[in-house]
Design a protein around this motif. Sequence first.
Motif, PDB file in Angstrom:
ATOM      1  N   ALA A   1       0.832  -1.216   0.000  1.00 36.53           N
ATOM      2  CA  ALA A   1       0.000   0.000   0.000  1.00 36.53           C
ATOM      3  C   ALA A   1       0.861   1.259   0.000  1.00 36.53           C
ATOM      4  O   ALA A   1       1.830   1.368   0.759  1.00 36.53           O
ATOM      5  CB  ALA A   1      -0.924   0.010   1.216  1.00 36.53           C
ATOM      6  N   HIS A   2       0.474   2.201  -0.845  1.00 36.17           N
ATOM      7  CA  HIS A   2       1.188   3.482  -0.905  1.00 36.17           C
ATOM      8  C   HIS A   2       0.793   4.353   0.301  1.00 36.17           C
ATOM      9  O   HIS A   2      -0.294   4.204   0.865  1.00 36.17           O
ATOM     10  CB  HIS A   2       0.856   4.207  -2.226  1.00 36.17           C
ATOM     11  CG  HIS A   2       1.649   5.465  -2.397  1.00 36.17           C
ATOM     12  ND1 HIS A   2       1.141   6.713  -2.118  1.00 36.17           N
ATOM     13  CD2 HIS A   2       2.939   5.662  -2.768  1.00 36.17           C
ATOM     14  CE1 HIS A   2       2.084   7.625  -2.335  1.00 36.17           C
ATOM     15  NE2 HIS A   2       3.187   7.014  -2.729  1.00 36.17           N
ATOM     16  N   ASN A   3       1.697   5.279   0.650  1.00 32.12           N
ATOM     17  CA  ASN A   3       1.477   6.177   1.794  1.00 32.12           C
ATOM     18  C   ASN A   3       0.190   6.999   1.682  1.00 32.12           C
ATOM     19  O   ASN A   3      -0.261   7.563   2.670  1.00 32.12           O
ATOM     20  CB  ASN A   3       2.662   7.146   1.926  1.00 32.12           C
ATOM     21  CG  ASN A   3       3.932   6.434   2.362  1.00 32.12           C
ATOM     22  OD1 ASN A   3       3.870   5.459   3.110  1.00 32.12           O
ATOM     23  ND2 ASN A   3       5.092   6.900   1.904  1.00 32.12           N
TER      24      ASN A   3
ATOM     25  N   GLY B   1       6.861  19.846   1.967  1.00 29.52           N
ATOM     26  CA  GLY B   1       6.108  19.642   0.728  1.00 29.52           C
ATOM     27  C   GLY B   1       6.703  18.576  -0.171  1.00 29.52           C
ATOM     28  O   GLY B   1       7.852  18.168  -0.011  1.00 29.52           O
ATOM     29  N   HIS B   2       5.886  18.151  -1.118  1.00 26.87           N
ATOM     30  CA  HIS B   2       6.309  17.135  -2.094  1.00 26.87           C
ATOM     31  C   HIS B   2       6.844  17.840  -3.342  1.00 26.87           C
ATOM     32  O   HIS B   2       6.269  18.843  -3.789  1.00 26.87           O
ATOM     33  CB  HIS B   2       5.112  16.247  -2.458  1.00 26.87           C
ATOM     34  CG  HIS B   2       5.520  14.987  -3.147  1.00 26.87           C
ATOM     35  ND1 HIS B   2       5.819  14.953  -4.481  1.00 26.87           N
ATOM     36  CD2 HIS B   2       5.720  13.731  -2.674  1.00 26.87           C
ATOM     37  CE1 HIS B   2       6.175  13.712  -4.808  1.00 26.87           C
ATOM     38  NE2 HIS B   2       6.120  12.952  -3.731  1.00 26.87           N
ATOM     39  N   PRO B   3       7.934  17.331  -3.942  1.00 21.81           N
ATOM     40  CA  PRO B   3       8.530  18.015  -5.102  1.00 21.81           C
ATOM     41  C   PRO B   3       7.663  18.021  -6.367  1.00 21.81           C
ATOM     42  O   PRO B   3       8.083  18.578  -7.380  1.00 21.81           O
ATOM     43  CB  PRO B   3       9.837  17.256  -5.362  1.00 21.81           C
ATOM     44  CG  PRO B   3       9.926  16.177  -4.359  1.00 21.81           C
ATOM     45  CD  PRO B   3       8.713  16.168  -3.505  1.00 21.81           C
TER      46      PRO B   3
ATOM     47  N   SER C   1      10.174  13.082  -0.884  1.00 17.85           N
ATOM     48  CA  SER C   1       9.171  12.083  -1.272  1.00 17.85           C
ATOM     49  C   SER C   1       8.224  11.863  -0.096  1.00 17.85           C
ATOM     50  O   SER C   1       8.472  12.348   1.017  1.00 17.85           O
ATOM     51  CB  SER C   1       9.865  10.767  -1.607  1.00 17.85           C
ATOM     52  OG  SER C   1      10.297  10.146  -0.410  1.00 17.85           O
ATOM     53  N   THR C   2       7.180  11.090  -0.309  1.00 18.40           N
ATOM     54  CA  THR C   2       6.227  10.869   0.785  1.00 18.40           C
ATOM     55  C   THR C   2       6.942  10.242   1.994  1.00 18.40           C
ATOM     56  O   THR C   2       6.721  10.659   3.124  1.00 18.40           O
ATOM     57  CB  THR C   2       5.044   9.994   0.316  1.00 18.40           C
ATOM     58  OG1 THR C   2       5.538   8.783  -0.257  1.00 18.40           O
ATOM     59  CG2 THR C   2       4.202  10.720  -0.708  1.00 18.40           C
ATOM     60  N   SER C   3       7.844   9.293   1.740  1.00 20.75           N
ATOM     61  CA  SER C   3       8.563   8.694   2.880  1.00 20.75           C
ATOM     62  C   SER C   3       9.579   9.657   3.471  1.00 20.75           C
ATOM     63  O   SER C   3       9.821   9.651   4.685  1.00 20.75           O
ATOM     64  CB  SER C   3       9.259   7.399   2.468  1.00 20.75           C
ATOM     65  OG  SER C   3       8.280   6.441   2.228  1.00 20.75           O
TER      66      SER C   3
END
Length: 359
Positions: free
Chosen positions: A80-82, A254-256, A271-273
């Motif tokens: 599962a993705h974050n 923030g996310h790039p 990244s999310t992680s």
Amino acid sequence: MTTPQRLDNASPVIAATSAAERFGVIARPDLTFTPAIARETEHLYERVKQFIPAFEWPVYAPYVHAINRIKKERGAVILAHNYQTPDIFHCVADIVGDSLQLARDATKVDSEIIIQCGVHFMAETSKLLNPEKTVLIPDGKAGCSLSESITGADVRLLKQRYPGVPVVTYVNTSADVKAETDICCTSSNVLAVIESLDSDTVLCIPDEYLAMNVAKQTKKKILTWKGHCEVHERFTAAELLAYKEADPTIEIIGHPECHPDVIAVCDFAGSTSGMINYVKDKRPARVLLVTECSMASNIQAEIKDVDFIKPCNLCPHMKRITLPKILDSLLFMTEEVLVDPAIAGRARLAVERMVNLKQ
Ligand code: 13P
Ligand code: SF4
């Protein structure tokens, strides 16, 4: 310049037999909330009680219980993705992570069956890395605006226009696009991938903002494409500055995939992680997550001493994945993700080069 891609055409190969024929189907279980189910799912409810009111748990619990039981019976693993909702992330997933972690972990999975809770390109990446395994996605229409912004034909035209320029493709693309690519990247390794190439100019596609953000960190000339994430492009620097004005102690991460003006006002981008690790390590008193909002809930469930501000932008594609659809995937072995063998080999190479890159 781009042609929107139809997801149902993204995997045109028909397998000799369907996954249902190979593994058999299982009858739908009784989904009544019984005292036994309440007892057996109590520890899972503890993890998500901040987000699911007690009166709603009787609807969730029978699905959680059935999914975990049938997953074992099938010997399946759930990736599962974050950005998946807390019920999926905390109650049924075996492996969670960002795009790079899921791609890496997909290569280490022992099970015959992978259920990918995320969007289609993620399931396709798992299939590329595990051609002999059965990869299922609970809803095959879970797309991505970035993935749909570009086709393999577009990349072929770019290569004609910029001969000899290496092509770095964001993993948020179809296998058709990956097949035209020298190496893939994710938001967590884009700089390392670009620096690994022996060229002063690099095509970094299709995310224009990711490319503009990485261009600030490298001496190489970065060429790009006009693809955008429909979730991250909605954030503006002005709205973030208004939060900061109201509370200057707030940390903004923030996310790039956000516009460079947005990243410029962030205290950290990753990244999310990368964002999750930042919060876990630094423990800011208040943090604003400039990304899809389920992710903040997923971390919030584990970290109690941080105050999360969640401007709630949801990814409609990620949100197509639900507990009832995951259960159906396990019962009926749907929807199987296949990749045309004519492109699979070349697409796999691009993903493998990324996964094997030493950082
Ligand atoms: P990550 O690789 O950071 O998990 O991002 C994937 C994605 O789709 C973000 O919108
Ligand atoms: Fe694609 Fe954006 Fe959704 Fe991520 S959040 S899957 S980049 S549309």
